[in-house]
Design an enzyme around this catalytic site. Structure first.
Site, PDB file in Angstrom:
ATOM      1  N   GLU A 182      75.754  49.339  59.570  1.00 14.43           N
ATOM      2  CA  GLU A 182      74.550  50.152  59.322  1.00 14.43           C
ATOM      3  C   GLU A 182      74.477  51.324  60.298  1.00 14.43           C
ATOM      4  OE1 GLU A 182      71.746  51.716  57.481  1.00 14.43           O
ATOM      5  OE2 GLU A 182      72.036  49.666  56.765  1.00 14.43           O
ATOM      6  N   GLU A 186      75.826  59.640  57.657  1.00 16.75           N
ATOM      7  CA  GLU A 186      74.761  60.406  56.997  1.00 16.75           C
ATOM      8  C   GLU A 186      74.327  61.591  57.843  1.00 16.75           C
ATOM      9  OE1 GLU A 186      71.608  57.752  55.976  1.00 16.75           O
ATOM     10  OE2 GLU A 186      72.713  56.862  54.300  1.00 16.75           O
ATOM     11  N   LYS A 239      78.575  59.694  51.847  1.00 19.37           N
ATOM     12  CA  LYS A 239      77.350  58.897  52.016  1.00 19.37           C
ATOM     13  C   LYS A 239      77.375  57.659  51.123  1.00 19.37           C
ATOM     14  CE  LYS A 239      74.018  62.361  53.526  1.00 19.37           C
ATOM     15  NZ  LYS A 239      72.685  62.914  53.249  1.00 19.37           N
TER      16      LYS A 239
END
Length: 97
Positions: free
Chosen positions: A39, A46, A65
């Site tokens: 994550e 991103e 992404k």
């Protein structure tokens, strides 16, 4: 990211309650930390894509992404499978006593 942290902490809390063995603990910690690490890497991708494209749409940026988000999804599914394999038998045992 917040949901993954919350679910990870919940898994650790449940692990304390169920009294896992050392090997089970290692699998749970591995799964939780893998999700958190992927994550974080997803967030980095991103932010870099947004920085390079100046927050404008770019097809390659979208692919990057999407692939990073897919990695988070796959890792989350792995964590769910690990959790089910470890927690479900223990929970079923609690209800059958």
């Amino acid at each position: 990211m917040r949901k993954h942290v919350a679910f990870g902490l919940m898994a650790i809390f449940v692990s304390f309650l169920l009294g896992l063995s050392l090997l089970e603990w290692l699998w749970i910690i591995l799964a939780v930390f893998l999700v958190w690490i992927v994550e974080i890497i997803n967030t980095v991708f991103e932010n870099v894509v947004d920085m390079v494209t100046e927050c404008h749409f770019h097809p390659i940026g979208k692919k990057i992404k999407d692939m990073a988000a897919g990695a988070v999804l796959v890792t989350s599914v792995f964590a769910i499978i690990v959790g089910m394999v470890i927690f479900l038998p223990k929970i079923v045992e609690l209800f059958l006593k």
